[in-house]
Design a protein around this motif. Structure first.
Motif, PDB file in Angstrom:
ATOM      1  N   ASP A  51       2.749   7.797  20.713  1.00  0.00           N
ATOM      2  CA  ASP A  51       1.826   8.125  19.619  1.00  0.00           C
ATOM      3  C   ASP A  51       2.578   8.224  18.304  1.00  0.00           C
ATOM      4  OD1 ASP A  51      -0.318   8.171  21.305  1.00  0.00           O
ATOM      5  OD2 ASP A  51      -0.381  10.375  21.504  1.00  0.00           O
ATOM      6  N   TRP A  52       3.762   8.855  18.374  1.00  0.00           N
ATOM      7  CA  TRP A  52       4.567   9.005  17.158  1.00  0.00           C
ATOM      8  C   TRP A  52       4.967   7.642  16.611  1.00  0.00           C
ATOM      9  CZ3 TRP A  52       9.766   7.861  16.129  1.00  0.00           C
ATOM     10  CH2 TRP A  52      10.254   8.393  14.949  1.00  0.00           C
ATOM     11  N   ARG A  53       5.379   6.731  17.505  1.00  0.00           N
ATOM     12  CA  ARG A  53       5.734   5.378  17.072  1.00  0.00           C
ATOM     13  C   ARG A  53       4.527   4.664  16.478  1.00  0.00           C
ATOM     14  NH1 ARG A  53       8.927   4.355  22.252  1.00  0.00           N
ATOM     15  NH2 ARG A  53      11.021   5.008  21.692  1.00  0.00           N
ATOM     16  N   ASP A  54       3.383   4.807  17.154  1.00  0.00           N
ATOM     17  CA  ASP A  54       2.159   4.169  16.646  1.00  0.00           C
ATOM     18  C   ASP A  54       1.807   4.694  15.265  1.00  0.00           C
ATOM     19  OD1 ASP A  54       1.957   2.711  18.977  1.00  0.00           O
ATOM     20  OD2 ASP A  54       0.447   4.035  19.900  1.00  0.00           O
ATOM     21  N   LYS A  55       1.915   6.008  15.105  1.00  0.00           N
ATOM     22  CA  LYS A  55       1.600   6.604  13.795  1.00  0.00           C
ATOM     23  C   LYS A  55       2.582   6.133  12.737  1.00  0.00           C
ATOM     24  CE  LYS A  55      -0.732  10.706  15.489  1.00  0.00           C
ATOM     25  NZ  LYS A  55      -0.712  12.158  15.632  1.00  0.00           N
ATOM     26  N   LYS A  56       3.852   6.046  13.128  1.00  0.00           N
ATOM     27  CA  LYS A  56       4.864   5.580  12.173  1.00  0.00           C
ATOM     28  C   LYS A  56       4.575   4.138  11.768  1.00  0.00           C
ATOM     29  CE  LYS A  56       9.803   5.085  11.474  1.00  0.00           C
ATOM     30  NZ  LYS A  56      11.136   5.219  12.049  1.00  0.00           N
ATOM     31  N   GLU A  57       4.260   3.291  12.750  1.00  0.00           N
ATOM     32  CA  GLU A  57       3.929   1.897  12.447  1.00  0.00           C
ATOM     33  C   GLU A  57       2.685   1.815  11.563  1.00  0.00           C
ATOM     34  OE1 GLU A  57       3.524   0.027  16.227  1.00  0.00           O
ATOM     35  OE2 GLU A  57       5.687   0.063  16.640  1.00  0.00           O
ATOM     36  N   GLU A  58       1.711   2.680  11.830  1.00  0.00           N
ATOM     37  CA  GLU A  58       0.488   2.709  11.020  1.00  0.00           C
ATOM     38  C   GLU A  58       0.811   3.120   9.583  1.00  0.00           C
ATOM     39  OE1 GLU A  58      -3.497   2.336  10.086  1.00  0.00           O
ATOM     40  OE2 GLU A  58      -2.422   1.680  11.882  1.00  0.00           O
ATOM     41  N   ARG A  59       1.690   4.130   9.423  1.00  0.00           N
ATOM     42  CA  ARG A  59       2.081   4.547   8.068  1.00  0.00           C
ATOM     43  C   ARG A  59       2.787   3.427   7.330  1.00  0.00           C
ATOM     44  NH1 ARG A  59       3.625   9.374  10.768  1.00  0.00           N
ATOM     45  NH2 ARG A  59       5.796   8.683  10.727  1.00  0.00           N
ATOM     46  N   VAL A  60       3.677   2.735   8.045  1.00  0.00           N
ATOM     47  CA  VAL A  60       4.401   1.617   7.425  1.00  0.00           C
ATOM     48  C   VAL A  60       3.421   0.523   7.032  1.00  0.00           C
ATOM     49  CG1 VAL A  60       6.042  -0.234   7.896  1.00  0.00           C
ATOM     50  CG2 VAL A  60       6.589   2.091   8.567  1.00  0.00           C
ATOM     51  N   ARG A  61       2.470   0.212   7.911  1.00  0.00           N
ATOM     52  CA  ARG A  61       1.481  -0.827   7.625  1.00  0.00           C
ATOM     53  C   ARG A  61       0.625  -0.447   6.408  1.00  0.00           C
ATOM     54  NH1 ARG A  61      -3.560  -1.556   8.348  1.00  0.00           N
ATOM     55  NH2 ARG A  61      -3.863   0.297   9.604  1.00  0.00           N
ATOM     56  N   ARG A  62       0.176   0.834   6.367  1.00  0.00           N
ATOM     57  CA  ARG A  62      -0.632   1.278   5.224  1.00  0.00           C
ATOM     58  C   ARG A  62       0.163   1.236   3.927  1.00  0.00           C
ATOM     59  NH1 ARG A  62      -2.628   5.900   8.525  1.00  0.00           N
ATOM     60  NH2 ARG A  62      -1.058   7.036   7.363  1.00  0.00           N
ATOM     61  N   ARG A  63       1.456   1.626   4.005  1.00  0.00           N
ATOM     62  CA  ARG A  63       2.302   1.584   2.807  1.00  0.00           C
ATOM     63  C   ARG A  63       2.443   0.150   2.306  1.00  0.00           C
ATOM     64  NH1 ARG A  63       8.204   1.118   2.374  1.00  0.00           N
ATOM     65  NH2 ARG A  63       7.905   0.712   4.556  1.00  0.00           N
ATOM     66  N   LEU A  64       2.662  -0.788   3.223  1.00  0.00           N
ATOM     67  CA  LEU A  64       2.770  -2.196   2.832  1.00  0.00           C
ATOM     68  C   LEU A  64       1.462  -2.699   2.234  1.00  0.00           C
ATOM     69  CD1 LEU A  64       4.817  -3.639   5.832  1.00  0.00           C
ATOM     70  CD2 LEU A  64       5.623  -3.217   3.507  1.00  0.00           C
ATOM     71  N   GLU A  65       0.332  -2.280   2.810  1.00  0.00           N
ATOM     72  CA  GLU A  65      -0.962  -2.669   2.253  1.00  0.00           C
ATOM     73  C   GLU A  65      -1.129  -2.122   0.840  1.00  0.00           C
ATOM     74  OE1 GLU A  65      -4.042  -1.375   4.894  1.00  0.00           O
ATOM     75  OE2 GLU A  65      -3.645  -2.967   6.355  1.00  0.00           O
ATOM     76  N   ARG A  66      -0.742  -0.848   0.650  1.00  0.00           N
ATOM     77  CA  ARG A  66      -0.843  -0.254  -0.691  1.00  0.00           C
ATOM     78  C   ARG A  66       0.033  -0.994  -1.690  1.00  0.00           C
ATOM     79  NH1 ARG A  66      -0.536   4.704   2.076  1.00  0.00           N
ATOM     80  NH2 ARG A  66       1.655   4.882   1.501  1.00  0.00           N
ATOM     81  N   GLU A  67       1.246  -1.333  -1.266  1.00  0.00           N
ATOM     82  CA  GLU A  67       2.148  -2.067  -2.164  1.00  0.00           C
ATOM     83  C   GLU A  67       1.563  -3.430  -2.503  1.00  0.00           C
ATOM     84  OE1 GLU A  67       5.868  -2.222  -0.129  1.00  0.00           O
ATOM     85  OE2 GLU A  67       6.365  -0.119  -0.574  1.00  0.00           O
ATOM     86  N   GLN A  68       0.980  -4.097  -1.512  1.00  0.00           N
ATOM     87  CA  GLN A  68       0.386  -5.410  -1.757  1.00  0.00           C
ATOM     88  C   GLN A  68      -0.812  -5.287  -2.698  1.00  0.00           C
ATOM     89  OE1 GLN A  68      -0.977  -7.372   1.765  1.00  0.00           O
ATOM     90  NE2 GLN A  68      -1.286  -9.323   0.748  1.00  0.00           N
ATOM     91  N   LEU A  69      -1.648  -4.280  -2.479  1.00  0.00           N
ATOM     92  CA  LEU A  69      -2.790  -4.064  -3.366  1.00  0.00           C
ATOM     93  C   LEU A  69      -2.329  -3.759  -4.788  1.00  0.00           C
ATOM     94  CD1 LEU A  69      -5.194  -1.986  -1.087  1.00  0.00           C
ATOM     95  CD2 LEU A  69      -5.508  -4.339  -1.886  1.00  0.00           C
ATOM     96  N   GLU A  70      -1.266  -2.978  -4.916  1.00  0.00           N
ATOM     97  CA  GLU A  70      -0.736  -2.658  -6.242  1.00  0.00           C
ATOM     98  C   GLU A  70      -0.215  -3.915  -6.935  1.00  0.00           C
ATOM     99  OE1 GLU A  70       0.242  -0.279  -9.504  1.00  0.00           O
ATOM    100  OE2 GLU A  70      -1.047   0.096  -7.788  1.00  0.00           O
ATOM    101  N   LYS A  71       0.464  -4.777  -6.176  1.00  0.00           N
ATOM    102  CA  LYS A  71       0.949  -6.037  -6.752  1.00  0.00           C
ATOM    103  C   LYS A  71      -0.218  -6.896  -7.205  1.00  0.00           C
ATOM    104  CE  LYS A  71       5.282  -6.456  -4.186  1.00  0.00           C
ATOM    105  NZ  LYS A  71       5.992  -7.202  -3.135  1.00  0.00           N
ATOM    106  N   GLN A  72      -1.271  -6.965  -6.382  1.00  0.00           N
ATOM    107  CA  GLN A  72      -2.447  -7.754  -6.756  1.00  0.00           C
ATOM    108  C   GLN A  72      -3.087  -7.179  -8.007  1.00  0.00           C
ATOM    109  OE1 GLN A  72      -4.946  -7.698  -3.305  1.00  0.00           O
ATOM    110  NE2 GLN A  72      -3.875  -9.389  -2.308  1.00  0.00           N
ATOM    111  N   ARG A  73      -3.184  -5.841  -8.063  1.00  0.00           N
ATOM    112  CA  ARG A  73      -3.798  -5.203  -9.235  1.00  0.00           C
ATOM    113  C   ARG A  73      -2.992  -5.503 -10.493  1.00  0.00           C
ATOM    114  NH1 ARG A  73      -3.520  -0.970 -12.458  1.00  0.00           N
ATOM    115  NH2 ARG A  73      -1.596  -0.203 -11.533  1.00  0.00           N
ATOM    116  N   LEU A  74      -1.661  -5.399 -10.396  1.00  0.00           N
ATOM    117  CA  LEU A  74      -0.806  -5.693 -11.548  1.00  0.00           C
ATOM    118  C   LEU A  74      -0.932  -7.158 -11.966  1.00  0.00           C
ATOM    119  CD1 LEU A  74       2.414  -3.689 -10.664  1.00  0.00           C
ATOM    120  CD2 LEU A  74       0.728  -3.150 -12.422  1.00  0.00           C
ATOM    121  N   GLN A  75      -1.029  -8.043 -10.979  1.00  0.00           N
ATOM    122  CA  GLN A  75      -1.183  -9.466 -11.286  1.00  0.00           C
ATOM    123  C   GLN A  75      -2.520  -9.709 -11.994  1.00  0.00           C
ATOM    124  OE1 GLN A  75      -1.129 -11.973  -7.828  1.00  0.00           O
ATOM    125  NE2 GLN A  75      -0.596 -13.788  -8.991  1.00  0.00           N
ATOM    126  N   GLU A  76      -3.583  -9.054 -11.520  1.00  0.00           N
ATOM    127  CA  GLU A  76      -4.887  -9.197 -12.165  1.00  0.00           C
ATOM    128  C   GLU A  76      -4.864  -8.660 -13.592  1.00  0.00           C
ATOM    129  OE1 GLU A  76      -7.595  -7.242  -9.560  1.00  0.00           O
ATOM    130  OE2 GLU A  76      -7.574  -8.860  -8.081  1.00  0.00           O
TER     131      GLU A  76
END
Length: 143
Positions: A51-76
């Motif tokens: 569960d801890w690994r799954d949660k860690k992977e989920e946090r990493v995935r969400r962080r990457l999504e946030r970074e990607q969304l931020e890059k898209q927002r800055l590009q827009e």
């Protein structure tokens, strides 16, 4: 004390092992936990680790999504800024060209008006020829 009677005939090394086992059982009874629950707990620990690994992977995935969304927002934002700058340049070019056209039109009207004034002054003065144009030019300059 009951332990002493129980283990009198057993050599010392065997006594120690048996005592450890007995103490372990007593500890688990005291804590209200049996060996079965410790095994389940060990399995639960593995599940907890998963569960801890799954949660860690989920946090990493969400962080990457946030970074990607931020890059898209800055590009827009950059694209929007460039588009506004282009619209501003276009607006300024249109405004400048219309002002130049207006100034050219005014200059042409002014020249026609000066020609008209020159003709009227020549006709009114009754002078024709080179001397009249010099006098007319002096009169127009004074005006």
């Amino acid at each position: 004390m009951t332990h002493m009677k129980r283990f009198q005939g057993i050599p010392m090394s065997k006594v120690c092992q048996s005592m450890r086992g007995l103490c372990k059982e007593e500890d688990y009874v005291f804590l209200g936990v049996s060996e079965r629950t410790t095994k389940v707990t060990a399995e639960g620990a593995g599940a907890f680790e998963d569960d801890w690994r799954d949660k860690k992977e989920e946090r990493v995935r969400r962080r990457l999504e946030r970074e990607q969304l931020e890059k898209q927002r800055l590009q827009e934002v950059e694209e929007s800024k460039k588009e506004r700058e282009q619209q501003w340049r276009t607006h300024i070019e249109k405004l400048t060209s219309s002002q130049e056209k207006t100034l050219q039109d005014r200059l042409a009207r002014l020249r026609r008006f000066r020609e008209f004034q020159r003709k009227v002054l020549v006709e009114e003065s009754g002078m024709e020829g080179g001397g009249a144009s010099l006098t007319v030019n002096q009169l127009l300059t004074r005006m």
